[in-house]
Structure formats: structure tokens, C-alpha cells
Motif scaffolding. Structure first.
Motif, PDB file in Angstrom:
ATOM      1  N   ASP A  44       3.179  -9.521 -56.362  1.00 52.38           N
ATOM      2  CA  ASP A  44       3.358  -9.799 -54.935  1.00 52.38           C
ATOM      3  C   ASP A  44       4.174 -11.063 -54.713  1.00 52.38           C
ATOM      4  O   ASP A  44       5.094 -11.090 -53.889  1.00 52.38           O
ATOM      5  N   GLU A  45       3.849 -12.105 -55.441  1.00 47.59           N
ATOM      6  CA  GLU A  45       4.543 -13.380 -55.231  1.00 47.59           C
ATOM      7  C   GLU A  45       6.003 -13.317 -55.668  1.00 47.59           C
ATOM      8  O   GLU A  45       6.847 -14.029 -55.125  1.00 47.59           O
ATOM      9  N   ASN A  48       7.265 -10.583 -52.747  1.00 46.39           N
ATOM     10  CA  ASN A  48       6.860 -10.817 -51.350  1.00 46.39           C
ATOM     11  C   ASN A  48       6.538  -9.500 -50.626  1.00 46.39           C
ATOM     12  O   ASN A  48       7.091  -9.190 -49.576  1.00 46.39           O
ATOM     13  N   ILE A  50       3.193  -8.172 -49.798  1.00 46.88           N
ATOM     14  CA  ILE A  50       2.002  -8.051 -48.962  1.00 46.88           C
ATOM     15  C   ILE A  50       1.946  -9.182 -47.942  1.00 46.88           C
ATOM     16  O   ILE A  50       1.945 -10.368 -48.292  1.00 46.88           O
ATOM     17  N   LYS A  51       1.892  -8.772 -46.661  1.00 46.91           N
ATOM     18  CA  LYS A  51       1.903  -9.739 -45.560  1.00 46.91           C
ATOM     19  C   LYS A  51       0.839  -9.366 -44.536  1.00 46.91           C
ATOM     20  O   LYS A  51       0.492  -8.182 -44.395  1.00 46.91           O
ATOM     21  N   PRO A  52       0.316 -10.357 -43.810  1.00 45.05           N
ATOM     22  CA  PRO A  52      -0.668 -10.069 -42.768  1.00 45.05           C
ATOM     23  C   PRO A  52      -0.145  -9.025 -41.779  1.00 45.05           C
ATOM     24  O   PRO A  52       1.058  -8.963 -41.495  1.00 45.05           O
ATOM     25  N   GLN A  54      -0.290  -5.728 -42.190  1.00 48.45           N
ATOM     26  CA  GLN A  54       0.114  -4.474 -42.829  1.00 48.45           C
ATOM     27  C   GLN A  54      -1.055  -3.500 -42.987  1.00 48.45           C
ATOM     28  O   GLN A  54      -2.220  -3.863 -42.845  1.00 48.45           O
ATOM     29  N   LYS A  73      -5.119 -12.149 -48.412  1.00 45.16           N
ATOM     30  CA  LYS A  73      -3.784 -12.304 -47.799  1.00 45.16           C
ATOM     31  C   LYS A  73      -3.833 -12.022 -46.299  1.00 45.16           C
ATOM     32  O   LYS A  73      -3.040 -12.558 -45.537  1.00 45.16           O
ATOM     33  N   LYS A  77      -6.155 -18.558 -43.018  1.00 46.65           N
ATOM     34  CA  LYS A  77      -6.144 -19.455 -44.173  1.00 46.65           C
ATOM     35  C   LYS A  77      -7.481 -20.155 -44.393  1.00 46.65           C
ATOM     36  O   LYS A  77      -7.903 -20.371 -45.515  1.00 46.65           O
ATOM     37  N   ASP A 133       2.502   0.329 -45.209  1.00 44.67           N
ATOM     38  CA  ASP A 133       3.426  -0.709 -45.681  1.00 44.67           C
ATOM     39  C   ASP A 133       3.506  -0.760 -47.204  1.00 44.67           C
ATOM     40  O   ASP A 133       4.598  -0.857 -47.773  1.00 44.67           O
TER      41      ASP A 133
END
Length: 224
Positions: A44-45, A48, A50-52, A54, A73, A77, A133
Motif C-alpha cells: 500500500d505504501e 498508495n 488504500i485511502k479513507p 473507499q 487507514k 488518526k 476501490d
């Protein structure tokens, strides 16, 4: 007696490797159910994916480390502390496995065999027509030790994951799929190249050196 002694030596060696494995220690410290979380984290890193916000499908989800990683994720935070994040969730996760799954807050779970039409229908119903996604698949069959038979079983699961992804992914969506080097690997790479605009094979540092596992990432289904 020789067989038993050898077996004991192998088990002792595996246990020693497991207990001294830095990723096992990190998983315990970070509250992940398995070291596999760091495989997905590295993938993932680097890409990039996986994002909020999805919708992520986790195939072969047990014991749940990948769903935990995605759950964090998606969490604010200040909520992603220890174990699976709890509370507010910005996104949706659907997990599926043939085995029982210890619940994770906010993760929907289907227990069943991904190869069965009835289980796929259940998954389709839960997706409910929403564009997906990311699909992550850590599925692997029970291996018999017969290379040709095992390769066919692995290939079938990967083909099903690709087929599902092609039917449900967004135009820029991605599939992360566990595969194994050996018989049938080149055919699976070709399948990914036929199906996705971008294909990347990744061997995460968290994958053990002795393991033949690697991951194929397909981004952007060509039928979109």
C-alpha cells in the motif's frame, strides 16, 4: 523414530524462526493479528492504494490482519490505536473467508467458499452495486504437495479474484493478489497483463525469504 525426530527438529526450527521473527514481534506490539499486515502495508505504501472513503473487499481474510490494516487507514488518526481501530469509520470493508472470523468493528464478514456461486451471490448482494476501490486477496488453497495439482488450485482462485475484480472495480481500482513462484506463475502474470493497464509484482520484505509467495498488483481494469 527417524521421521519423528526429523519432524520435531523441523517444528522446533519453525518455532524458533517464528518467535525471533521481527515482524511477529511488531505485530504483537502493534496489535495486529498476524505479521501479514506488514505485507499489505508495504504494498500500500509503495503504490498508495488504500485511502479513507473507499470500499475494500478482503478475500481470504482470516485471521483478519489485512482488514485490521485497512480499518486503521479508514479511522480518524486519533482512533487508530492498538488492535483494530474502533469508533468512527470513513469507508467500508467487506471480508470473506471459508473459516470463522473473529469480528472487527465496522467490518462486514461473509463465511463461505469463494469458489461457490451462492457465496459469490452473497458477496455481490453485500456490495450492492457500489463500485469497489480495492480488492485484496490473501487466498491460498490447501496444498497437496503435488505441484501440478497445487498450481491449478492456486490459478483457479486467482482467476476468480480477477473475474470478480473486473466486474466490480472502479476504472482506477486495484487488485492485490497472493500468488506463488513456480508452475503456473507466468500464466498468472499474463492474465494480469491482459486484465489491467498497470501490473506490478511485489515481494514484500515481510514475506519470508524461504517462501515462494509474491503478490501481483493490477491497477486499472482494461474493461473500464
Amino acid at each position: 523414530m527417524k521421521v519423528k525426530t526429523k519432524s520435531k527438529k523441523v517444528n522446533k526450527a519453525w518455532l524458533n524462526d517464528h518467535l525471533t521473527d521481527p515482524y511477529v514481534r511488531m505485530a504483537k506490539k502493534d496489535g495486529f493479528r498476524a505479521r501479514a499486515a506488514y505485507k499489505l502495508k508495504e504494498i500500500d505504501e509503495s503504490l498508495n492504494l488504500i485511502k479513507p472513503g473507499q470500499l475494500v473487499i478482503d478475500l481470504g481474510a482470516v485471521p483478519g490482519a489485512w482488514s485490521q490494516y485497512v480499518r486503521r487507514k479508514f479511522a480518524p488518526k486519533d482512533a487508530g490505536v492498538g488492535g483494530a481501530a474502533v469508533g468512527e469509520l470513513n469507508g467500508a470493508i467487506i471480508a470473506l473467508d471459508i473459516l470463522e472470523f473473529d469480528p472487527i468493528e465496522g467490518v462486514q464478514f461473509i463465511q463461505g467458499d469463494f469458489r461457490e456461486d451462492a457465496v459469490l451471490a452473497q458477496l455481490d448482494a453485500m456490495v450492492g452495486g457500489r463500485p469497489v476501490d480495492v480488492v485484496v486477496s490473501d487466498m491460498a488453497p490447501n496444498l497437496s504437495g503435488i505441484e501440478s495439482s497445487d498450481a491449478a488450485r492456486i490459478e483457479h482462485l486467482v482467476e476468480l479474484a480477477v473475474e470478480f475484480s473486473m466486474a466490480h472495480l472502479k476504472a482506477e481500482g486495484a487488485l492485490v493478489c497472493k500468488v506463488f513462484h513456480g508452475s503456473g506463475y507466468s500464466q498468472l502474470v499474463e492474465l494480469f497483463k491482459k486484465s489491467f493497464r498497470v501490473v506490478k509484482p511485489i515481494k514484500p520484505k515481510a514475506s519470508r525469504d524461504k517462501s515462494s509467495e509474491t503478490f501481483l498488483v493490477g491497477i486499472g481494469p482494461k474493461n473500464r
